[in-house]
Design a protein around this motif. Structure first.
Motif, PDB file in Angstrom:
ATOM      1  N   THR A  10      -0.926   6.125   9.315  1.00 52.15           N
ATOM      2  CA  THR A  10      -2.208   5.536   9.685  1.00 52.15           C
ATOM      3  C   THR A  10      -3.400   6.222   9.023  1.00 52.15           C
ATOM      4  N   HIS A  11      -3.440   7.533   8.994  1.00 55.95           N
ATOM      5  CA  HIS A  11      -4.618   8.251   8.499  1.00 55.95           C
ATOM      6  C   HIS A  11      -4.897   7.972   7.024  1.00 55.95           C
ATOM      7  N   PHE A  12      -3.887   7.571   6.280  1.00 61.10           N
ATOM      8  CA  PHE A  12      -4.066   7.311   4.853  1.00 61.10           C
ATOM      9  C   PHE A  12      -4.528   5.882   4.561  1.00 61.10           C
ATOM     10  N   LYS A  13      -4.643   5.063   5.590  1.00 67.04           N
ATOM     11  CA  LYS A  13      -4.998   3.664   5.389  1.00 67.04           C
ATOM     12  C   LYS A  13      -6.521   3.463   5.383  1.00 67.04           C
ATOM     13  N   VAL A  14      -6.956   2.392   4.745  1.00 63.87           N
ATOM     14  CA  VAL A  14      -8.375   2.030   4.737  1.00 63.87           C
ATOM     15  C   VAL A  14      -8.894   1.971   6.170  1.00 63.87           C
ATOM     16  N   ASP A  15      -9.991   2.678   6.424  1.00 69.43           N
ATOM     17  CA  ASP A  15     -10.625   2.743   7.752  1.00 69.43           C
ATOM     18  C   ASP A  15      -9.718   3.375   8.808  1.00 69.43           C
ATOM     19  N   GLY A  16      -8.629   4.013   8.400  1.00 69.00           N
ATOM     20  CA  GLY A  16      -7.719   4.632   9.356  1.00 69.00           C
ATOM     21  C   GLY A  16      -7.014   3.645  10.260  1.00 69.00           C
ATOM     22  N   GLN A  17      -6.812   2.415   9.754  1.00 70.77           N
ATOM     23  CA  GLN A  17      -6.142   1.359  10.516  1.00 70.77           C
ATOM     24  C   GLN A  17      -4.716   1.164   9.988  1.00 70.77           C
ATOM     25  N   THR A  18      -3.752   1.195  10.894  1.00 70.89           N
ATOM     26  CA  THR A  18      -2.340   1.219  10.517  1.00 70.89           C
ATOM     27  C   THR A  18      -1.941   0.097   9.566  1.00 70.89           C
ATOM     28  N   TRP A  19      -2.496  -1.093   9.752  1.00 74.20           N
ATOM     29  CA  TRP A  19      -2.003  -2.253   9.005  1.00 74.20           C
ATOM     30  C   TRP A  19      -2.754  -2.488   7.700  1.00 74.20           C
ATOM     31  N   ASN A  20      -3.703  -1.625   7.363  1.00 71.19           N
ATOM     32  CA  ASN A  20      -4.452  -1.757   6.111  1.00 71.19           C
ATOM     33  C   ASN A  20      -3.712  -1.094   4.951  1.00 71.19           C
ATOM     34  N   PRO A  21      -4.111  -1.382   3.718  1.00 76.86           N
ATOM     35  CA  PRO A  21      -3.526  -0.702   2.563  1.00 76.86           C
ATOM     36  C   PRO A  21      -3.896   0.775   2.527  1.00 76.86           C
ATOM     37  N   VAL A  22      -3.148   1.543   1.763  1.00 75.05           N
ATOM     38  CA  VAL A  22      -3.439   2.964   1.564  1.00 75.05           C
ATOM     39  C   VAL A  22      -4.698   3.114   0.714  1.00 75.05           C
ATOM     40  N   GLU A  23      -5.548   4.079   1.092  1.00 76.23           N
ATOM     41  CA  GLU A  23      -6.763   4.375   0.339  1.00 76.23           C
ATOM     42  C   GLU A  23      -6.589   5.727  -0.358  1.00 76.23           C
ATOM     43  N   ALA A  24      -6.617   5.725  -1.684  1.00 84.31           N
ATOM     44  CA  ALA A  24      -6.332   6.933  -2.463  1.00 84.31           C
ATOM     45  C   ALA A  24      -7.278   8.075  -2.130  1.00 84.31           C
ATOM     46  N   VAL A  70       9.634 -11.970  -0.825  1.00 80.76           N
ATOM     47  CA  VAL A  70       9.958 -10.568  -1.092  1.00 80.76           C
ATOM     48  C   VAL A  70       9.121 -10.032  -2.248  1.00 80.76           C
ATOM     49  N   ALA A  71       8.767 -10.879  -3.194  1.00 74.26           N
ATOM     50  CA  ALA A  71       7.945 -10.430  -4.325  1.00 74.26           C
ATOM     51  C   ALA A  71       6.618  -9.846  -3.847  1.00 74.26           C
ATOM     52  N   LYS A  72       6.013 -10.470  -2.839  1.00 74.03           N
ATOM     53  CA  LYS A  72       4.750  -9.957  -2.305  1.00 74.03           C
ATOM     54  C   LYS A  72       4.963  -8.636  -1.580  1.00 74.03           C
ATOM     55  N   LEU A  73       6.079  -8.491  -0.890  1.00 72.67           N
ATOM     56  CA  LEU A  73       6.388  -7.226  -0.228  1.00 72.67           C
ATOM     57  C   LEU A  73       6.484  -6.101  -1.249  1.00 72.67           C
ATOM     58  N   ILE A  74       7.145  -6.380  -2.354  1.00 76.92           N
ATOM     59  CA  ILE A  74       7.303  -5.377  -3.409  1.00 76.92           C
ATOM     60  C   ILE A  74       5.950  -5.018  -4.012  1.00 76.92           C
ATOM     61  N   GLU A  75       5.154  -6.016  -4.290  1.00 80.02           N
ATOM     62  CA  GLU A  75       3.832  -5.780  -4.874  1.00 80.02           C
ATOM     63  C   GLU A  75       2.972  -4.897  -3.969  1.00 80.02           C
ATOM     64  N   GLY A  76       2.981  -5.191  -2.676  1.00 77.56           N
ATOM     65  CA  GLY A  76       2.162  -4.428  -1.743  1.00 77.56           C
ATOM     66  C   GLY A  76       2.602  -2.989  -1.606  1.00 77.56           C
ATOM     67  N   VAL A  77       3.901  -2.754  -1.520  1.00 77.38           N
ATOM     68  CA  VAL A  77       4.379  -1.395  -1.310  1.00 77.38           C
ATOM     69  C   VAL A  77       4.210  -0.560  -2.577  1.00 77.38           C
ATOM     70  N   ILE A  78       4.325  -1.156  -3.743  1.00 73.27           N
ATOM     71  CA  ILE A  78       4.109  -0.409  -4.986  1.00 73.27           C
ATOM     72  C   ILE A  78       2.652   0.030  -5.104  1.00 73.27           C
ATOM     73  N   ALA A  79       1.729  -0.822  -4.701  1.00 78.12           N
ATOM     74  CA  ALA A  79       0.313  -0.438  -4.725  1.00 78.12           C
ATOM     75  C   ALA A  79       0.072   0.765  -3.812  1.00 78.12           C
ATOM     76  N   ASP A  80       0.690   0.766  -2.635  1.00 74.94           N
ATOM     77  CA  ASP A  80       0.543   1.898  -1.724  1.00 74.94           C
ATOM     78  C   ASP A  80       1.170   3.159  -2.304  1.00 74.94           C
ATOM     79  N   ILE A  81       2.340   3.025  -2.910  1.00 77.26           N
ATOM     80  CA  ILE A  81       3.009   4.173  -3.520  1.00 77.26           C
ATOM     81  C   ILE A  81       2.129   4.804  -4.592  1.00 77.26           C
ATOM     82  N   ASP A  82       1.541   3.977  -5.427  1.00 79.85           N
ATOM     83  CA  ASP A  82       0.679   4.501  -6.502  1.00 79.85           C
ATOM     84  C   ASP A  82      -0.472   5.311  -5.926  1.00 79.85           C
TER      85      ASP A  82
END
Length: 266
Positions: A238-252, A34-46
């Motif tokens: 999806t459109h906010f993700k790196v390369d427009g790929q659903t499973w990638n991180p958000v790209e600011a 769960v710690a990794k889940l939290i870390e990943g979603v906080i990065a996207d939120i930022d």
């Protein structure tokens, strides 16, 4: 104004914060936990907030294949992730546990969410089998938990599924507002990241003038002008993700470019 928690904002943008696969799901990373889940979603939120989105919605899109009844370990983990992420939020938030409206309401009420999105009404043939959501159970739970203020966003044409209700989509939207007390109507494309049919969006907008109507999938910087000419807002993942790929991180940078385009339309 779409809802009070948006203040005076119009043409609102709700951005998805996709949580990694939850415990019990096939793609869950047991080593990261769960710690990794939290870390990943906080990065996207930022990154989403740096780009200027109006609200954030937590979702368990990575829990493929999806289920109709949320398991206890999934509900507990998603609640924990949202609670851990809340101190980082500067905008209103909502939740959606795919594809369980009752669990979504429970998580939303427990975490203080402003809104919940789900398939609440209808009957569908889907990748997951016969789909029969429980609007009555979800709304009664909202009432019992004292969260009548928490708005329920009804997605009326589910991704990965085909409605067995032969009524036109406009009539289904009107019925959802009349009989099931929808606070907003969402119109989707056939799959995550696929555009909505604009004729569907237009007919729904005309059918339910008293409630907000949002485009739920496939909105991009290239089509947002046409979509917001019809809808009161959009939900974007999806459109906010790196390369427009659903499973990638958000790209600011992608978020900022989109929100700059929206600012010109408001």
């Amino acid at each position: 104004m779409v809802f009070d928690f948006f203040g005076d904002k119009t043409k609102v943008v709700i951005a998805m914060a996709h949580i990694g696969a939850l415990p019990g799901a096939p793609l869950y990373d047991a080593d990261g936990g769960v710690a990794k889940l939290i870390e990943g979603v906080i990065a996207d939120i930022d990154n989403l907030q740096a780009g200027g989105v109006d609200a954030i919605m937590f979702g368990n899109e990575n829990d493929r294949p999806y289920v109709f009844t949320a398991p206890p370990e999934g509900v507990a983990a998603m609640t924990a992730v949202v609670e851990a992420a809340k101190p980082h939020l500067k905008v209103p938030f909502g939740v959606n546990y795919l594809w369980d409206p009752v669990a979504s309401v429970a998580i939303g009420a427990a975490t203080g969410a402003s809104f919940v999105r789900e398939i609440f009404t209808g009957v569908f043939a889907s990748d997951m089998g016969l789909w029969r959501p429980d609007a009555a159970g979800a709304l009664r739970l909202r009432r019992r938990l004292g969260r009548d203020d928490m708005k329920l966003l009804f997605n009326i044409n589910a991704e990965f599924a085909h409605s067995l209700d032969e009524r036109p989509i406009a009539l289904r939207a009107k019925s959802a507002v009349f009989s099931s007390l929808a606070d907003a109507i969402l119109v989707s494309g056939p799959l995550t990241g696929e555009p909505v049919d604009r004729s569907n969006l237009t007919s729904v907008r005309e059918a339910v003038p008293s409630v907000p109507v949002l485009a739920n999938t496939g909105v991009t910087v290239d089509n947002v002008r046409e979509i917001l000419a019809i809808a009161d807002g959009v939900v974007i993942g999806t459109h906010f993700k790196v390369d427009g790929q659903t499973w990638n991180p958000v790209e600011a940078k992608r978020v900022k470019r989109f929100m700059d385009a929206v600012a010109k339309l408001r």
